[in-house]
Motif scaffolding. Structure first.
Motif, PDB file in Angstrom:
ATOM      1  N   ARG A  15      35.884  49.439  38.689  1.00  0.00           N
ATOM      2  CA  ARG A  15      35.719  47.985  38.516  1.00  0.00           C
ATOM      3  C   ARG A  15      36.844  47.219  39.206  1.00  0.00           C
ATOM      4  N   ILE A  16      38.078  47.648  38.971  1.00  0.00           N
ATOM      5  CA  ILE A  16      39.231  46.960  39.565  1.00  0.00           C
ATOM      6  C   ILE A  16      39.152  46.981  41.081  1.00  0.00           C
ATOM      7  N   GLU A  17      38.765  48.115  41.643  1.00  0.00           N
ATOM      8  CA  GLU A  17      38.722  48.269  43.093  1.00  0.00           C
ATOM      9  C   GLU A  17      37.520  47.576  43.731  1.00  0.00           C
ATOM     10  N   SER A  18      36.614  47.062  42.901  1.00  0.00           N
ATOM     11  CA  SER A  18      35.417  46.389  43.425  1.00  0.00           C
ATOM     12  C   SER A  18      35.616  44.889  43.622  1.00  0.00           C
ATOM     13  N   PHE A  19      36.726  44.331  43.095  1.00  0.00           N
ATOM     14  CA  PHE A  19      36.926  42.883  43.141  1.00  0.00           C
ATOM     15  C   PHE A  19      38.351  42.556  43.568  1.00  0.00           C
ATOM     16  N   ASN A  20      38.513  41.368  44.184  1.00  0.00           N
ATOM     17  CA  ASN A  20      39.866  40.884  44.436  1.00  0.00           C
ATOM     18  C   ASN A  20      40.411  40.232  43.163  1.00  0.00           C
ATOM     19  N   SER A  21      41.668  39.813  43.172  1.00  0.00           N
ATOM     20  CA  SER A  21      42.321  39.336  41.945  1.00  0.00           C
ATOM     21  C   SER A  21      41.619  38.125  41.346  1.00  0.00           C
ATOM     22  N   ARG A  22      41.074  37.232  42.186  1.00  0.00           N
ATOM     23  CA  ARG A  22      40.435  36.028  41.658  1.00  0.00           C
ATOM     24  C   ARG A  22      39.054  36.335  41.069  1.00  0.00           C
ATOM     25  N   GLU A  23      38.444  37.426  41.515  1.00  0.00           N
ATOM     26  CA  GLU A  23      37.124  37.810  41.012  1.00  0.00           C
ATOM     27  C   GLU A  23      37.186  38.709  39.784  1.00  0.00           C
ATOM     28  N   GLN A  24      38.409  39.189  39.450  1.00  0.00           N
ATOM     29  CA  GLN A  24      38.540  40.160  38.375  1.00  0.00           C
ATOM     30  C   GLN A  24      38.016  39.630  37.046  1.00  0.00           C
ATOM     31  N   GLY A  25      38.289  38.354  36.731  1.00  0.00           N
ATOM     32  CA  GLY A  25      37.868  37.790  35.458  1.00  0.00           C
ATOM     33  C   GLY A  25      36.364  37.837  35.276  1.00  0.00           C
ATOM     34  N   ALA A  26      35.626  37.470  36.322  1.00  0.00           N
ATOM     35  CA  ALA A  26      34.165  37.499  36.252  1.00  0.00           C
ATOM     36  C   ALA A  26      33.664  38.936  36.143  1.00  0.00           C
ATOM     37  N   GLY A  27      34.307  39.850  36.893  1.00  0.00           N
ATOM     38  CA  GLY A  27      33.916  41.251  36.804  1.00  0.00           C
ATOM     39  C   GLY A  27      34.130  41.803  35.409  1.00  0.00           C
ATOM     40  N   VAL A  28      35.254  41.446  34.798  1.00  0.00           N
ATOM     41  CA  VAL A  28      35.542  41.863  33.425  1.00  0.00           C
ATOM     42  C   VAL A  28      34.500  41.301  32.466  1.00  0.00           C
ATOM     43  N   ALA A  29      34.177  40.003  32.635  1.00  0.00           N
ATOM     44  CA  ALA A  29      33.234  39.343  31.725  1.00  0.00           C
ATOM     45  C   ALA A  29      31.877  40.038  31.716  1.00  0.00           C
ATOM     46  N   ILE A  30      31.359  40.347  32.890  1.00  0.00           N
ATOM     47  CA  ILE A  30      30.054  41.005  32.965  1.00  0.00           C
ATOM     48  C   ILE A  30      30.136  42.435  32.457  1.00  0.00           C
ATOM     49  N   PHE A  31      31.234  43.107  32.753  1.00  0.00           N
ATOM     50  CA  PHE A  31      31.423  44.471  32.262  1.00  0.00           C
ATOM     51  C   PHE A  31      31.458  44.480  30.730  1.00  0.00           C
ATOM     52  N   VAL A  32      32.182  43.522  30.137  1.00  0.00           N
ATOM     53  CA  VAL A  32      32.262  43.428  28.672  1.00  0.00           C
ATOM     54  C   VAL A  32      30.900  43.079  28.083  1.00  0.00           C
ATOM     55  N   LEU A  33      30.139  42.212  28.774  1.00  0.00           N
ATOM     56  CA  LEU A  33      28.786  41.890  28.311  1.00  0.00           C
ATOM     57  C   LEU A  33      27.943  43.162  28.255  1.00  0.00           C
ATOM     58  N   GLY A  34      28.014  43.984  29.308  1.00  0.00           N
ATOM     59  CA  GLY A  34      27.289  45.254  29.302  1.00  0.00           C
ATOM     60  C   GLY A  34      27.782  46.170  28.201  1.00  0.00           C
ATOM     61  N   TYR A  35      29.089  46.182  27.969  1.00  0.00           N
ATOM     62  CA  TYR A  35      29.673  47.001  26.904  1.00  0.00           C
ATOM     63  C   TYR A  35      29.105  46.591  25.548  1.00  0.00           C
ATOM     64  N   ARG A  36      29.032  45.279  25.309  1.00  0.00           N
ATOM     65  CA  ARG A  36      28.480  44.783  24.039  1.00  0.00           C
ATOM     66  C   ARG A  36      27.023  45.196  23.870  1.00  0.00           C
ATOM     67  N   LEU A  37      26.260  45.106  24.946  1.00  0.00           N
ATOM     68  CA  LEU A  37      24.856  45.521  24.878  1.00  0.00           C
ATOM     69  C   LEU A  37      24.759  47.018  24.576  1.00  0.00           C
ATOM     70  N   GLY A  38      25.696  47.792  25.127  1.00  0.00           N
ATOM     71  CA  GLY A  38      25.717  49.221  24.845  1.00  0.00           C
ATOM     72  C   GLY A  38      25.990  49.509  23.378  1.00  0.00           C
ATOM     73  N   THR A  39      26.912  48.747  22.777  1.00  0.00           N
ATOM     74  CA  THR A  39      27.197  48.951  21.351  1.00  0.00           C
ATOM     75  C   THR A  39      26.049  48.473  20.473  1.00  0.00           C
ATOM     76  N   VAL A  40      25.317  47.460  20.926  1.00  0.00           N
ATOM     77  CA  VAL A  40      24.125  47.033  20.176  1.00  0.00           C
ATOM     78  C   VAL A  40      23.078  48.149  20.192  1.00  0.00           C
ATOM     79  N   PHE A  41      22.927  48.788  21.350  1.00  0.00           N
ATOM     80  CA  PHE A  41      21.976  49.899  21.486  1.00  0.00           C
ATOM     81  C   PHE A  41      22.311  51.043  20.535  1.00  0.00           C
TER      82      PHE A  41
END
Length: 432
Positions: free
Chosen positions: A138-164
């Motif tokens: 994840r870190i290597e897929s984004f530059n520093s300014r894009e990291q926040g958005a990458g984290v947000a979507i990753f966490v959203l997926g994480y939450r969906l995984g825990t709901v599952f």
């Protein structure tokens, strides 16, 4: 102004975000299979409470994943390396995860508790290994300014995984036995497997490391320790103001971490029932956390990492004051809804900004190792210092306790102000 926010939000429509959502799901779904959901299965199987408590040790690899992160970071797996170093490790850990959960699904915990403990432990090791490599990817897929958005979507997926694996597993368990439920849960691993197979390796950071055929085994070990363990630590220690950076990492989430152990006792003292607490946290809490994380990612995209840390850090501190309001109102469901919503929104924002910050600190030559170490150091605030919260809460009123915790956000913000204003090398690193 609206146009600038619209431009910042375009990052969420990047094709990479679909990949982050699915990988976040893959990272999130195993956790409850060895924690909350697993405990209920054990209880219904007739396992004693004492034994259930011991089974919780199976999740300890999540806390010690930094110990083998250098191996994941630098060692190229035979055969799997054809996919690239990151994708190879990800696929290997996901296949191990699939078979470990399947192993749990064919084991009866009441009859073979040791076999179940072994499969649960293997599930956790595979999940923790997957976390190491996916964080790096994840870190290597984004530059520093894009990291926040990458984290947000990753966490959203994480939450969906825990709901599952949480609510989804509970619904299934109402109509089928637990072993069949875990067979279905194992299919969650295919989300990560198919995503990794359909992804591309980062050419700069995912190259497999070539073997040195003419070097003795002893020298290979020395070379590995130097490159995978010593160099990542030395690289961070050479950074200007590294001590203040670590102190900031330890303190930034302190105000949130300190109230966490006392939240449920506080709700109980206010007269809220378990059903009221669970219903509001599951509905308003989850929605608010997701909304806050997405908003935090947007703020990082618009304002950058440092300004976002200031904004979210101030909000984190002020959000604790909402608990003071609840302490004076007592048993009021509407105030509880507002309290949990505000707390979780600010917490989600802080998570997005802070994980983006941790990501920006990592030298991408040692991403997995440095991020595992930084995230482990961050957890010290939750696991060690927050353990004193009960002693403090017992000596003062609830209102005074939450007011005091709101002030805990100040030291970190002062350190961040110092780093941003005085430490020129530090500013140059974060501006990349």
């Amino acid at each position: 102004m609206f146009k600038s926010w619209l431009n910042a939000s375009k990052i969420y429509f990047d094709r990479r975000m679909i990949k982050m959502l699915l990988l976040g799901f893959s990272s999130g779904f195993p956790y409850l299979l060895v924690f909350g959901t697993f405990s209920l299965w054990l209880k219904e199987a007739g396992v004693s409470l004492a034994a259930i408590g011991l089974f919780s040790l199976a999740k300890t690899p999540f806390s010690f994943k930094w110990m083998w992160s250098p191996i994941v970071d630098k060692v190229s797996l035979p055969l799997f390396c054809r996919l690239g170093r990151r994708r190879g490790w990800a696929l290997f850990s996901q296949i191990c995860l699939l078979f470990a959960v399947l192993g749990m699904s064919v084991t009866n915990p009441a009859i073979n508790p040791w076999h179940m403990a072994a499969f649960a432990f293997l599930t956790t090791v595979a999940a923790a290994t997957q976390d190491i490599v996916l964080d790096a990817y994840r870190i290597e897929s984004f530059n520093s300014r894009e990291q926040g958005a990458g984290v947000a979507i990753f966490v959203l997926g994480y939450r969906l995984g825990t709901v599952f694996s949480g609510a989804g597993a509970l619904f299934m368990a109402a109509i089928m036995d637990w072993q069949d439920v875990y067979k279905i849960m194992s299919l969650g691993a295919f989300v990560g497997i198919f995503t990794i197979l359909g992804s591309k390796e980062n050419k700069e950071y995912g190259k497999c490391i070539k073997k040195h055929e003419n070097i003795s085994f002893k020298n290979r070990v020395i070379r590995f320790v130097k490159n995978a363990v010593y160099n990542p630590l030395a690289d961070f220690a050479y950074r200007a103001n590294w001590f203040w950076i670590l102190l900031f990492v330890f303190l930034y989430r302190m105000s949130d971490a300190y109230i966490a152990p006392m939240a449920y006792p506080f709700y109980d003292d206010m007269g809220f029932s378990k059903i009221e607490i669970a219903s509001i946290i599951k509905v308003y809490g989850v929605i608010a956390t997701i909304a806050g994380t997405l908003l935090g990612g947007l703020i990082v995209s618009k304002f950058g990492v440092i300004r976002s840390l200031f904004i979210c850090g101030i909000l984190q501190g002020f959000s604790n004051l909402v608990f003071v309001w609840l302490a004076y109102c007592g048993h009021d469901l509407y105030v509880l809804m507002a309290t949990i919503s505000i707390e979780n929104i600010s917490g989600g924002m802080g998570t997005a900004a802070f994980v983006a910050y941790l990501s920006s600190l990592c030298n991408k030559s040692y991403t997995a190792t440095q991020y595992a170490l930084l995230s482990s150091f961050m957890s010290l605030a939750r696991d060690i210092f927050a353990a004193t919260s009960g002693f403090v809460a017992a000596k003062i009123s609830w209102a005074m306790f939450f007011f005091a915790t709101s002030l805990m956000s100040m030291p970190a913000l002062l350190i961040l102000l110092y780093l941003n204003c005085k430490a020129k090398p530090y500013k140059e690193v974060l501006s990349k």
